[in-house]
Design an enzyme around this catalytic site. Structure first.
Site, PDB file in Angstrom:
ATOM      1  N   ASP A 156      20.367 157.726   5.779  1.00 43.08           N
ATOM      2  CA  ASP A 156      21.447 157.249   4.920  1.00 43.08           C
ATOM      3  C   ASP A 156      21.041 157.425   3.456  1.00 43.08           C
ATOM      4  O   ASP A 156      20.060 156.847   2.983  1.00 43.08           O
ATOM      5  CB  ASP A 156      21.743 155.781   5.218  1.00 43.08           C
ATOM      6  CG  ASP A 156      22.926 155.277   4.397  1.00 43.08           C
ATOM      7  OD1 ASP A 156      24.066 155.478   4.844  1.00 43.08           O
ATOM      8  OD2 ASP A 156      22.699 154.713   3.302  1.00 43.08           O
ATOM      9  N   GLU A 164      14.038 153.942  -3.068  1.00 44.63           N
ATOM     10  CA  GLU A 164      13.160 154.517  -4.093  1.00 44.63           C
ATOM     11  C   GLU A 164      13.310 153.753  -5.411  1.00 44.63           C
ATOM     12  O   GLU A 164      12.334 153.556  -6.142  1.00 44.63           O
ATOM     13  CB  GLU A 164      13.463 156.008  -4.297  1.00 44.63           C
ATOM     14  CG  GLU A 164      13.219 156.887  -3.067  1.00 44.63           C
ATOM     15  CD  GLU A 164      11.811 156.800  -2.504  1.00 44.63           C
ATOM     16  OE1 GLU A 164      10.894 156.345  -3.206  1.00 44.63           O
ATOM     17  OE2 GLU A 164      11.633 157.173  -1.332  1.00 44.63           O
TER      18      GLU A 164
HETATM   19 ZN    ZN Z   1       8.946 153.858  -0.280  1.00 41.60          ZN
END
Ligand code: ZN
Length: 225
Positions: A156, A164
């Site tokens: 996804d 991140e």
């Molecule tokens: Zn990571």
């Protein structure tokens, strides 16, 4: 490739991996698609077998220092704002906007804001990389989140982007966690589509930016603490 003499072991391993990946990739990937391996000495991946705690810490510290230095120069600014440059990841504009909206709705002590390359504390980039998506920094104000095309089709994409971005905000990987945790990353598998941090992750980011930012600001202002 330059290696600093006192680089931590995890960063050395990452740097060697980058060198090997770079060598193998020279013909497969256009030079413009992947960032230059020399620019990064540490990174944390979306999926992996071990926690890159030092790399994550380095990115967070570089970002918080960048934000504090701007605040020190402009003490009237109201909110603690992390500015990002998304101009080099146009394919992921929607995912980056959703990730920003998720984080800005989830935490109170730091806000993400889109801005120009010259004002940004970090940037998003896109391309093809066998390492997948990752957050990378040299610890000196040139951190970026790399979004890999193939991995963002497999997993996804909004979850990958928000995960991140969680590294930039100070959270480490926790691959063994459930899908309800954002920082479990690729651990729960490709079917996991949750892009929201859970309560503990939200509280951790608020705590990091409450305590960490005050400390970084004092350093930027040249005060002892
Ligand atoms: Zn990571």
């Amino acid at each position: 490739m330059r290696l600093r003499t006192r680089m931590p072991k995890s960063a050395r391993v990452a740097a060697i991996a980058l060198a090997l990946a770079g060598a193998g990739l020279s013909t497969a990937v256009p030079a413009s698609a992947a960032p230059a391996p020399e620019s990064s000495v540490s990174y944390v991946k979306y999926e992996g077998s071990s926690e890159e705690a030092k790399a994550n810490r380095a990115f967070f510290e570089a970002v918080i220092r960048s934000v504090a230095e701007k605040r020190a120069a402009n003490p009237q600014a109201a909110a603690v704002t992390v500015v990002y440059d998304a101009s080099r990841a146009p394919t992921f504009a929607g995912q980056i906007a959703r990730s920003t909206s998720i984080w800005n709705g989830a935490v109170a002590n730091v806000k993400l804001q889109s801005g120009s390359a010259s004002s940004a504390d970090f940037s998003y980039r896109e391309g093809n990389d066998p390492r997948g998506s990752y957050a990378s920094t040299n610890g000196h104000g040139s951190g970026y989140i790399f979004l890999d095309y193939a991995q963002n089709q497999q997993y996804d994409s909004t979850r990958v982007t928000a995960h991140e971005t969680g590294h930039v905000l100070g959270l480490p990987d926790h691959y063994s966690g459930p899908c309800s945790e954002l920082m479990s990353g690729g651990g729960p598998g490709t079917s996991c589509t949750n892009a929201n941090p859970n309560a503990a992750e939200r509280a951790r980011v608020d705590q990091l930016w409450a305590n960490g930012f005050a400390e970084a600001l004092d350093k930027a202002l040249g005060k002892a603490r």
